[in-house]
Design an enzyme around this catalytic site. Sequence first.
Site, short mmCIF file in Angstrom:
data_model
loop_
_atom_site.label_atom_id
_atom_site.label_comp_id
_atom_site.label_asym_id
_atom_site.label_seq_id
_atom_site.Cartn_x
_atom_site.Cartn_y
_atom_site.Cartn_z
N TYR A 7 5.37 6.02 -1.26
CA TYR A 7 6.18 6.36 -0.06
C TYR A 7 7.47 5.52 -0.02
O TYR A 7 8.56 6.04 0.24
CB TYR A 7 5.32 6.08 1.18
CG TYR A 7 5.89 6.54 2.49
CD1 TYR A 7 5.67 7.83 2.96
CD2 TYR A 7 6.62 5.68 3.29
CE1 TYR A 7 6.16 8.24 4.19
CE2 TYR A 7 7.12 6.08 4.52
CZ TYR A 7 6.88 7.37 4.97
OH TYR A 7 7.38 7.77 6.18
N GLY A 48 0.80 -1.23 0.00
CA GLY A 48 0.00 0.00 0.00
C GLY A 48 0.83 1.28 0.00
O GLY A 48 0.28 2.36 0.21
N1 CAA Z 1 0.32 -8.18 2.64
C1 CAA Z 1 -0.54 -8.87 1.86
N2 CAA Z 1 -1.81 -8.55 1.73
C2 CAA Z 1 -2.27 -7.51 2.43
C3 CAA Z 1 -1.44 -6.75 3.29
C4 CAA Z 1 -0.11 -7.13 3.37
N3 CAA Z 1 0.76 -6.47 4.16
N4 CAA Z 1 -2.17 -5.77 3.85
C5 CAA Z 1 -3.44 -5.91 3.36
N5 CAA Z 1 -3.47 -6.97 2.53
C6 CAA Z 1 -4.65 -7.47 1.80
C7 CAA Z 1 -5.84 -7.60 2.70
O1 CAA Z 1 -5.78 -8.82 3.42
C8 CAA Z 1 -6.99 -7.55 1.72
O2 CAA Z 1 -7.09 -8.78 1.09
P1 CAA Z 1 -8.52 -9.41 0.79
O3 CAA Z 1 -9.25 -8.38 -0.02
O4 CAA Z 1 -8.20 -10.66 0.05
O5 CAA Z 1 -9.12 -9.63 2.15
C9 CAA Z 1 -6.48 -6.58 0.67
O6 CAA Z 1 -5.05 -6.54 0.82
C10 CAA Z 1 -7.03 -5.20 0.84
O7 CAA Z 1 -6.68 -4.73 2.16
P2 CAA Z 1 -7.37 -3.49 2.80
O8 CAA Z 1 -8.80 -3.82 3.14
O9 CAA Z 1 -6.54 -2.95 3.90
O10 CAA Z 1 -7.38 -2.50 1.52
P3 CAA Z 1 -7.69 -1.01 1.47
O11 CAA Z 1 -7.67 -0.63 0.03
O12 CAA Z 1 -8.86 -0.64 2.31
O13 CAA Z 1 -6.42 -0.35 2.22
C11 CAA Z 1 -4.16 0.23 2.59
C12 CAA Z 1 -5.14 -0.58 1.74
C13 CAA Z 1 -4.55 1.72 2.51
C14 CAA Z 1 -2.79 0.04 2.00
C15 CAA Z 1 -4.24 -0.22 4.05
O14 CAA Z 1 -3.99 -1.61 4.10
C16 CAA Z 1 -3.22 0.46 4.91
O15 CAA Z 1 -3.39 1.60 5.34
N6 CAA Z 1 -2.09 -0.20 5.19
C17 CAA Z 1 -1.02 0.38 6.03
C18 CAA Z 1 0.09 0.90 5.17
C19 CAA Z 1 1.18 1.36 6.11
O16 CAA Z 1 1.77 0.60 6.86
N7 CAA Z 1 1.47 2.65 6.07
C20 CAA Z 1 2.49 3.19 6.93
C21 CAA Z 1 2.09 4.59 7.30
S1 CAA Z 1 3.16 5.25 8.54
C22 CAA Z 1 4.58 5.53 7.75
O17 CAA Z 1 4.70 5.40 6.57
C23 CAA Z 1 5.73 5.98 8.60
C24 CAA Z 1 6.89 5.16 8.39
O18 CAA Z 1 7.86 5.63 7.78
C25 CAA Z 1 6.97 3.81 8.95
#
Ligand code: CAA
Length: 240
Positions: free
Chosen positions: A147, A143
């Site tokens: 970034y 996702g």
């Molecule tokens: N690996 C594999 N599959 C994954 C996964 C992963 N890590 N995360 C989610 N999925 C899958 C889900 O299981 C789901 O699968 P199904 O449809 O088969 O059930 C599918 O992907 C969709 O997942 P979501 O419902 O979460 O999808 P979405 O479109 O609503 O959201 C997202 C997607 C916006 C990327 C959300 O998962 C999210 O916010 N993830 C977090 C991303 C993250 O860690 N960001 C860091 C921010 S902080 C930062 O960046 C600071 C830093 O430097 C560390």
Amino acid sequence: MARVAIVTGGTRGIGEAISLALKEMGFTVVANYGGNDAKAAEFTARTGIPAYKWDVGDHQACIDGCARVEAEVGPIDVVVNNAGVTRDGVLHKMSFDDWNDVMRINLGGCFNMAKATFGGMRERRWGRIVNIGSVNGQAGQYGQVNYAAAKSGIHGFTKALAQEGAKFGVTVNAIAPGYIDTDMVAAVPAPVLEKIVAKIPVGRLGQASEIARGVAFLCSENAAFVTGSTMSINGGQHMY
Ligand code: CAA
């Protein structure tokens, strides 16, 4: 006279902790910020650190903003490129704007700020540039193609500029934070964040002050022989 340090995104989150740590070290600190006027005003009132508003993704704004800081405060010897945004989403749902905003601000901001300040550091034969990368630039993150690409780019940028700065006494390093207890991380959906924290060996989010202490070291005289390096501060989440 105290050296002047500027911290981009320096009024909130990790940037705020960095501003405070550098002030405590004796630098004259200036915080740049991009949008939250109320928080910036509160920060300045509480800390006495002046806050200057401009968008680090805007090249000319960085040139003009740094010139203003130099005229009003003094020559900039330390730059901490901390400002960053997220526009998370899987690739097939990510717009070009989501891609471009993150590249322009997170990676472009480092170029813009370095262009505005590196020449002066070279002339004065001393400088410190610290770029805030991310564990997600090292390991990738579902996702975050935007970034992860921008943060990964920061690590390459750091190593290239370090080679250019070395003979002028200008060190260029990066810190790659893991998941830190900030508004940015709080925006990650709770069930997703729980799974991420479960994979951090130290078993918790990091604190902004834990990143700031790393920055403070890299800005110190003790770090004169450290350049082109990336310090990972991530609770063991990714051992790079
Ligand atoms: N690996 C594999 N599959 C994954 C996964 C992963 N890590 N995360 C989610 N999925 C899958 C889900 O299981 C789901 O699968 P199904 O449809 O088969 O059930 C599918 O992907 C969709 O997942 P979501 O419902 O979460 O999808 P979405 O479109 O609503 O959201 C997202 C997607 C916006 C990327 C959300 O998962 C999210 O916010 N993830 C977090 C991303 C993250 O860690 N960001 C860091 C921010 S902080 C930062 O960046 C600071 C830093 O430097 C560390």
